[in-house]
Motif scaffolding. Structure first.
Motif, PDB file in Angstrom:
ATOM      1  N   ASP A 219       0.848  -1.195   0.000  1.00  0.00           N
ATOM      2  CA  ASP A 219       0.000   0.000   0.000  1.00  0.00           C
ATOM      3  C   ASP A 219       0.888   1.250   0.000  1.00  0.00           C
ATOM      4  O   ASP A 219       1.235   1.784   1.035  1.00  0.00           O
ATOM      5  N   SER A 220       1.249   1.705  -1.212  1.00  0.00           N
ATOM      6  CA  SER A 220       2.073   2.908  -1.295  1.00  0.00           C
ATOM      7  C   SER A 220       1.284   4.102  -1.819  1.00  0.00           C
ATOM      8  O   SER A 220       1.817   5.198  -1.905  1.00  0.00           O
ATOM      9  N   GLY A 221       0.024   3.913  -2.143  1.00  0.00           N
ATOM     10  CA  GLY A 221      -0.748   4.981  -2.748  1.00  0.00           C
ATOM     11  C   GLY A 221      -1.795   5.609  -1.862  1.00  0.00           C
ATOM     12  O   GLY A 221      -2.420   6.596  -2.246  1.00  0.00           O
ATOM     13  N   SER A 222      -2.002   5.081  -0.669  1.00  0.00           N
ATOM     14  CA  SER A 222      -3.022   5.659   0.194  1.00  0.00           C
ATOM     15  C   SER A 222      -2.584   7.040   0.666  1.00  0.00           C
ATOM     16  O   SER A 222      -1.396   7.356   0.702  1.00  0.00           O
ATOM     17  N   ALA A 223      -3.532   7.837   1.040  1.00  0.00           N
ATOM     18  CA  ALA A 223      -3.250   9.214   1.446  1.00  0.00           C
ATOM     19  C   ALA A 223      -2.323   9.252   2.660  1.00  0.00           C
ATOM     20  O   ALA A 223      -1.419  10.081   2.728  1.00  0.00           O
TER      21      ALA A 223
ATOM     22  N   ARG B 297       1.161  18.157   0.291  1.00  0.00           N
ATOM     23  CA  ARG B 297       0.834  17.540   1.584  1.00  0.00           C
ATOM     24  C   ARG B 297      -0.384  18.203   2.201  1.00  0.00           C
ATOM     25  O   ARG B 297      -1.252  17.539   2.764  1.00  0.00           O
ATOM     26  N   LYS B 298      -0.488  19.522   2.050  1.00  0.00           N
ATOM     27  CA  LYS B 298      -1.641  20.247   2.595  1.00  0.00           C
ATOM     28  C   LYS B 298      -2.929  19.803   1.919  1.00  0.00           C
ATOM     29  O   LYS B 298      -3.951  19.591   2.583  1.00  0.00           O
ATOM     30  N   ARG B 299      -2.885  19.626   0.597  1.00  0.00           N
ATOM     31  CA  ARG B 299      -4.076  19.166  -0.128  1.00  0.00           C
ATOM     32  C   ARG B 299      -4.457  17.748   0.281  1.00  0.00           C
ATOM     33  O   ARG B 299      -5.638  17.441   0.468  1.00  0.00           O
ATOM     34  N   LEU B 300      -3.461  16.868   0.430  1.00  0.00           N
ATOM     35  CA  LEU B 300      -3.746  15.501   0.858  1.00  0.00           C
ATOM     36  C   LEU B 300      -4.313  15.460   2.271  1.00  0.00           C
ATOM     37  O   LEU B 300      -5.213  14.674   2.569  1.00  0.00           O
ATOM     38  N   LEU B 301      -3.784  16.315   3.156  1.00  0.00           N
ATOM     39  CA  LEU B 301      -4.305  16.371   4.516  1.00  0.00           C
ATOM     40  C   LEU B 301      -5.750  16.856   4.543  1.00  0.00           C
ATOM     41  O   LEU B 301      -6.574  16.333   5.300  1.00  0.00           O
ATOM     42  N   SER B 302      -6.085  17.840   3.712  1.00  0.00           N
ATOM     43  CA  SER B 302      -7.465  18.320   3.701  1.00  0.00           C
ATOM     44  C   SER B 302      -8.401  17.256   3.133  1.00  0.00           C
ATOM     45  O   SER B 302      -9.532  17.092   3.610  1.00  0.00           O
ATOM     46  N   TYR B 303      -7.914  16.501   2.148  1.00  0.00           N
ATOM     47  CA  TYR B 303      -8.709  15.389   1.610  1.00  0.00           C
ATOM     48  C   TYR B 303      -8.959  14.340   2.687  1.00  0.00           C
ATOM     49  O   TYR B 303     -10.085  13.865   2.873  1.00  0.00           O
ATOM     50  N   LEU B 304      -7.899  13.975   3.406  1.00  0.00           N
ATOM     51  CA  LEU B 304      -8.027  12.959   4.446  1.00  0.00           C
ATOM     52  C   LEU B 304      -8.929  13.433   5.578  1.00  0.00           C
ATOM     53  O   LEU B 304      -9.707  12.652   6.129  1.00  0.00           O
ATOM     54  N   LYS B 305      -8.868  14.723   5.886  1.00  0.00           N
ATOM     55  CA  LYS B 305      -9.712  15.278   6.946  1.00  0.00           C
ATOM     56  C   LYS B 305     -11.189  15.166   6.575  1.00  0.00           C
ATOM     57  O   LYS B 305     -12.024  14.836   7.414  1.00  0.00           O
ATOM     58  N   GLU B 306     -11.515  15.414   5.313  1.00  0.00           N
ATOM     59  CA  GLU B 306     -12.901  15.297   4.864  1.00  0.00           C
ATOM     60  C   GLU B 306     -13.348  13.840   4.795  1.00  0.00           C
ATOM     61  O   GLU B 306     -14.488  13.513   5.121  1.00  0.00           O
ATOM     62  N   LYS B 307     -12.429  12.959   4.389  1.00  0.00           N
ATOM     63  CA  LYS B 307     -12.771  11.562   4.178  1.00  0.00           C
ATOM     64  C   LYS B 307     -12.864  10.782   5.487  1.00  0.00           C
ATOM     65  O   LYS B 307     -13.819  10.041   5.710  1.00  0.00           O
ATOM     66  N   ASP B 308     -11.859  10.943   6.368  1.00  0.00           N
ATOM     67  CA  ASP B 308     -11.793  10.142   7.587  1.00  0.00           C
ATOM     68  C   ASP B 308     -11.125  10.970   8.683  1.00  0.00           C
ATOM     69  O   ASP B 308      -9.906  11.014   8.786  1.00  0.00           O
ATOM     70  N   LEU B 309     -11.925  11.622   9.494  1.00  0.00           N
ATOM     71  CA  LEU B 309     -11.416  12.553  10.499  1.00  0.00           C
ATOM     72  C   LEU B 309     -10.564  11.849  11.556  1.00  0.00           C
ATOM     73  O   LEU B 309      -9.527  12.372  11.970  1.00  0.00           O
ATOM     74  N   GLU B 310     -10.952  10.666  11.975  1.00  0.00           N
ATOM     75  CA  GLU B 310     -10.192   9.947  13.001  1.00  0.00           C
ATOM     76  C   GLU B 310      -8.800   9.554  12.489  1.00  0.00           C
ATOM     77  O   GLU B 310      -7.809   9.682  13.198  1.00  0.00           O
ATOM     78  N   SER B 311      -8.735   9.098  11.258  1.00  0.00           N
ATOM     79  CA  SER B 311      -7.447   8.752  10.652  1.00  0.00           C
ATOM     80  C   SER B 311      -6.563   9.991  10.499  1.00  0.00           C
ATOM     81  O   SER B 311      -5.350   9.928  10.713  1.00  0.00           O
ATOM     82  N   TYR B 312      -7.178  11.113  10.154  1.00  0.00           N
ATOM     83  CA  TYR B 312      -6.463  12.388  10.044  1.00  0.00           C
ATOM     84  C   TYR B 312      -5.845  12.784  11.381  1.00  0.00           C
ATOM     85  O   TYR B 312      -4.669  13.128  11.455  1.00  0.00           O
ATOM     86  N   ARG B 313      -6.622  12.697  12.441  1.00  0.00           N
ATOM     87  CA  ARG B 313      -6.127  13.079  13.771  1.00  0.00           C
ATOM     88  C   ARG B 313      -4.993  12.166  14.224  1.00  0.00           C
ATOM     89  O   ARG B 313      -4.007  12.619  14.802  1.00  0.00           O
TER      90      ARG B 313
END
Length: 89
Positions: A21-25, A63-79
């Protein structure tokens, strides 16, 4: 300057779902964070290296764009990710 294979495999093992898994956010953000920290150290001793500075700024933006995507998609994973990588405060 680039991430060697051993570091890359360690990052994938820690943040990825499996060893391929090298492509996940999460993995992309972790790799970008590693590259950003390496380039930051380079920029401390080479202040006039403007090409590297541009690349560094582009990586920070990605990285900022990927973080904002991850925050919208899965908040717990982002934190969890920002806590593990020690970014954002």
């Amino acid at each position: 300057m680039s991430i060697n294979l051993k570091n890359k495999q360690e990052i994938i093992a820690k943040f990825g779902a499996d060893e391929k898994d090298s492509g996940s956010a999460e993995v992309q953000i972790a790799m970008l964070t590693q590259k950003i920290s390496e380039l930051t150290e380079h920029m401390k001793s080479n202040k006039k290296d403007f090409a590297t500075k541009r690349g560094l700024l582009m990586m920070v933006g990605k990285r900022k764009r990927l973080l904002s995507y991850l925050k919208e998609k899965d908040l717990e994973s982002y934190r969890k990710l920002i806590k593990d990588l020690n970014i954002r405060g």
